[in-house]
Design a protein around this motif. Structure first.
Motif, PDB file in Angstrom:
ATOM      1  N   PHE A  92       0.831  -1.201   0.000  1.00 44.67           N
ATOM      2  CA  PHE A  92       0.000   0.000   0.000  1.00 44.67           C
ATOM      3  C   PHE A  92       0.869   1.256   0.000  1.00 44.67           C
ATOM      4  O   PHE A  92       0.618   2.204  -0.761  1.00 44.67           O
ATOM      5  N   GLY A 127      -4.262   0.113  -8.875  1.00 45.72           N
ATOM      6  CA  GLY A 127      -4.813  -1.242  -8.902  1.00 45.72           C
ATOM      7  C   GLY A 127      -3.790  -2.320  -8.618  1.00 45.72           C
ATOM      8  O   GLY A 127      -4.167  -3.466  -8.319  1.00 45.72           O
ATOM      9  N   TRP A 128      -2.507  -2.002  -8.733  1.00 47.97           N
ATOM     10  CA  TRP A 128      -1.474  -3.006  -8.430  1.00 47.97           C
ATOM     11  C   TRP A 128      -1.578  -3.523  -6.994  1.00 47.97           C
ATOM     12  O   TRP A 128      -1.141  -4.635  -6.682  1.00 47.97           O
ATOM     13  N   VAL A 129      -2.133  -2.691  -6.120  1.00 49.50           N
ATOM     14  CA  VAL A 129      -2.223  -3.071  -4.706  1.00 49.50           C
ATOM     15  C   VAL A 129      -3.008  -4.360  -4.541  1.00 49.50           C
ATOM     16  O   VAL A 129      -2.675  -5.205  -3.689  1.00 49.50           O
ATOM     17  N   PHE A 130      -4.051  -4.568  -5.353  1.00 46.42           N
ATOM     18  CA  PHE A 130      -4.966  -5.689  -5.149  1.00 46.42           C
ATOM     19  C   PHE A 130      -4.312  -7.040  -5.425  1.00 46.42           C
ATOM     20  O   PHE A 130      -4.811  -8.069  -4.960  1.00 46.42           O
ATOM     21  N   TRP A 131      -3.248  -7.054  -6.197  1.00 48.78           N
ATOM     22  CA  TRP A 131      -2.552  -8.333  -6.375  1.00 48.78           C
ATOM     23  C   TRP A 131      -1.185  -8.359  -5.701  1.00 48.78           C
ATOM     24  O   TRP A 131      -0.653  -9.429  -5.421  1.00 48.78           O
ATOM     25  N   ALA A 145      -0.671  -6.952  -2.599  1.00 45.91           N
ATOM     26  CA  ALA A 145      -0.907  -7.128  -1.162  1.00 45.91           C
ATOM     27  C   ALA A 145      -1.038  -8.603  -0.779  1.00 45.91           C
ATOM     28  O   ALA A 145      -0.409  -9.056   0.199  1.00 45.91           O
TER      29      ALA A 145
END
Length: 526
Positions: free
Chosen positions: A15, A31-35, A37
């Motif tokens: 994050f 949107g990179w955070v969703f994969w 994390a």
């Protein structure tokens, strides 16, 4: 639990990195955070499991052995003679799960030498008791070997042998003898009469949560403006004049001080709730804490100095605290409490210190009156700086009566006198006693056999006045918290005389202790 802790850390790191990177470069999307994390959580949890299975410890007859590390292995063998303190701590979740953290402190460094995390409560108690027992046995064997040596050989050994009657009370199942318990009224008084600057972080965190980003006051929450407006403060930072900004700063400082004081009181109550001090053999054992529970042992033969600490409010109410400092860590260190008596009546604390160290009350020697004149000049120069700053501020703002800042000179004479009146020292037969400070007056008792070095310091101004300061250093690794005990601004000849006397009595004390089994301090101080 370790895997979950590392997994949460791995989950949260993407994050921060993605948000920072997205604001700097265009090709990084939120949107990179969703994969990233979930990947971070799996990687962190895996590392936690690997760390758990790669960590091991053993309590042997001569050392505590610890091996750790996933990618870089580290193995340590900690001899018992170097161990100063063994602390056991439990957070709220750890108390619910029935696990604890064991911290082993040694001489020669402020950091924890070894930390055994997530061991069971019974295992933690056993480790602490076993280390105390083996440390005592090591000290006894050292004492016996010293006693068998010729006198000339024993005289050259600066180590402090322990008493031959030293025993760990927990070996036979007997509970430690209670020496002191902090009552509810004393705890509340201690919280209200003390101030911890470290608590200043809590108001800053509060500001971050309460800042209104839509009001145009990105760094200042709305309630600060509301509090300053009745006194002429600005409604916003944009286009505000210097005068209203100064009002805003003054009100903000008052609010920050109040919030810090309240945070300090709450932190003190949570830290010292249920404080109890006991004796197990020749060790002090303590426990304290509300949410984070601490317990540990302080070997009496490891104590370097004893300090009575009191601020003006505590002196007015007749209270003080008693602190000890070991070679592992000193007062207010982060890993455990070194307060022998956090708060008690002043006469009771003085009696504790006398029974603990054997130092009898004596009349303090004061620096020469020339030192008071030096403090008068020093504080007068500070007053000149304040007036000059007010004058400079008036040149760039609407401040008109800058000359009213000269009122600070009224405080110069009493400040110089209070600084002088709270300095003193006693050169005793077995101890050196040093008193310093007004806002935080400290009376430190140092046995001669604990002195490592005695140094004479002279500034340019002291050389002109034929004055000197004498610093007395012990083996404590945390003297930077309070500063090295120092006898300030005494005559140069007196400093040289004390320097020589301290050196002679240090050698005499070492010779006497090499011939006896005296640990130097008494744990029957009640």
């Amino acid at each position: 639990m370790l895997a979950l802790q590392r997994g949460v850390t791995g989950f949260s790191m993407p994050f921060f990195f993605v948000m920072i990177s997205a604001s700097v470069v265009d090709f990084v999307a939120i949107g990179w955070v969703f994969w990233l994390a979930p990947i971070g959580f799996v990687a962190g949890a895996g590392y936690g499991l690997a760390h758990y299975y790669r960590f091991g410890y053993a309590v042997t007859a001569d050392t505590v052995d610890v091996s750790s590390g996933v990618f870089s292995r580290r193995s340590r063998e900690i001899p018992y003679r170097r161990i100063q303190n063994v602390d056991v701590s439990q957070g709220l979740l750890q108390r619910v799960l029935g696990v604890a953290v064991v911290s082993i402190e040694t001489a020669g460094g402020g950091d924890t030498e070894a930390t055994l995390r997530f061991v069971s409560e019974d295992e933690a108690d056993w480790i602490r008791a076993e280390i105390r027992r083996l440390t005592a046995a090591t000290a006894e064997s050292t004492a016996d070997s010293d006693a068998d040596r010729p006198a000339s050989a024993a005289e050259s050994v600066p180590a402090s042998p322990a008493a031959s009657t030293r025993r760990d009370r927990s070996e036979d199942g007997t509970a430690p003898t209670q020496l002191f318990e902090l009552e509810a009224g004393e705890l509340l008084l201690y919280a209200l009469s003390s101030f911890r600057w470290g608590a200043a972080v809590f108001p800053l965190v509060l500001v971050l949560f309460l800042t209104d980003a839509d009001s145009g006051t990105n760094l200042v929450p709305a309630f600060v403006f509301d509090a300053a407006r009745p006194f002429g403060g600005p409604a916003t930072l944009e286009g505000a004049a210097v005068g209203p900004l100064l009002v805003l700063i003054a009100v903000s400082l008052v609010q920050w001080s109040v919030f810090t004081y309240v945070s300090s009181a709450v932190y003190t109550i949570a830290s010292y709730y249920g404080f109890r001090l006991g004796r197990a053999g020749d060790d002090f054992v303590y426990e304290r804490g509300l949410l984070q529970r601490y317990s540990g042992s302080i070997p009496a033969d490891k104590v370097q100095s004893v300090t009575i600490a009191e601020n003006p409010l505590q002196r007015l109410l007749g209270y003080a605290g008693l602190w000890v400092e070991t070679a592992g860590y000193g007062p207010d260190s982060g890993d455990g409490s070194q307060a022998t008596v956090p708060m008690a009546r002043r006469d009771r604390v003085s009696r504790f210190a006398e029974n603990l160290t054997g130092a009898k009350p004596s009349r303090f020697q004061s620096p020469p009156p020339l030192a008071r004149r030096r403090y008068l000049v020093r504080y007068a120069l500070i007053g000149c700086v304040v007036v000059a700053a007010a004058f400079g501020l008036a040149r760039v703002s609407a401040l008109e009566r800058w000359y009213l800042a000269a009122v600070v000179f009224v405080a110069v004479p009493p400040a110089a006198h209070l600084r002088y009146a709270n300095l003193g020292y006693v050169v005793g037969d077995d101890h050196l006693v040093i008193r310093t400070g007004f806002w935080k007056r400290r009376t430190t008792v140092i046995p001669y056999y604990r002195i490592q070095t005695v140094a004479t310091r002279r500034s340019v101004f002291q050389r002109r006045l034929e004055l000197a300061s004498l610093t007395v250093d012990t083996a404590s690794s945390r003297t930077f918290v309070w500063g090295t005990p120092t006898i300030y601004d005494i005559d140069l000849e007196t400093a040289r005389e004390i320097h020589g006397t301290g050196r002679e009595r240090l050698q005499s004390a070492l010779r006497d202790r090499a011939r006896t089994d005296d640990i130097g301090l008494s744990v029957d101080f009640t």
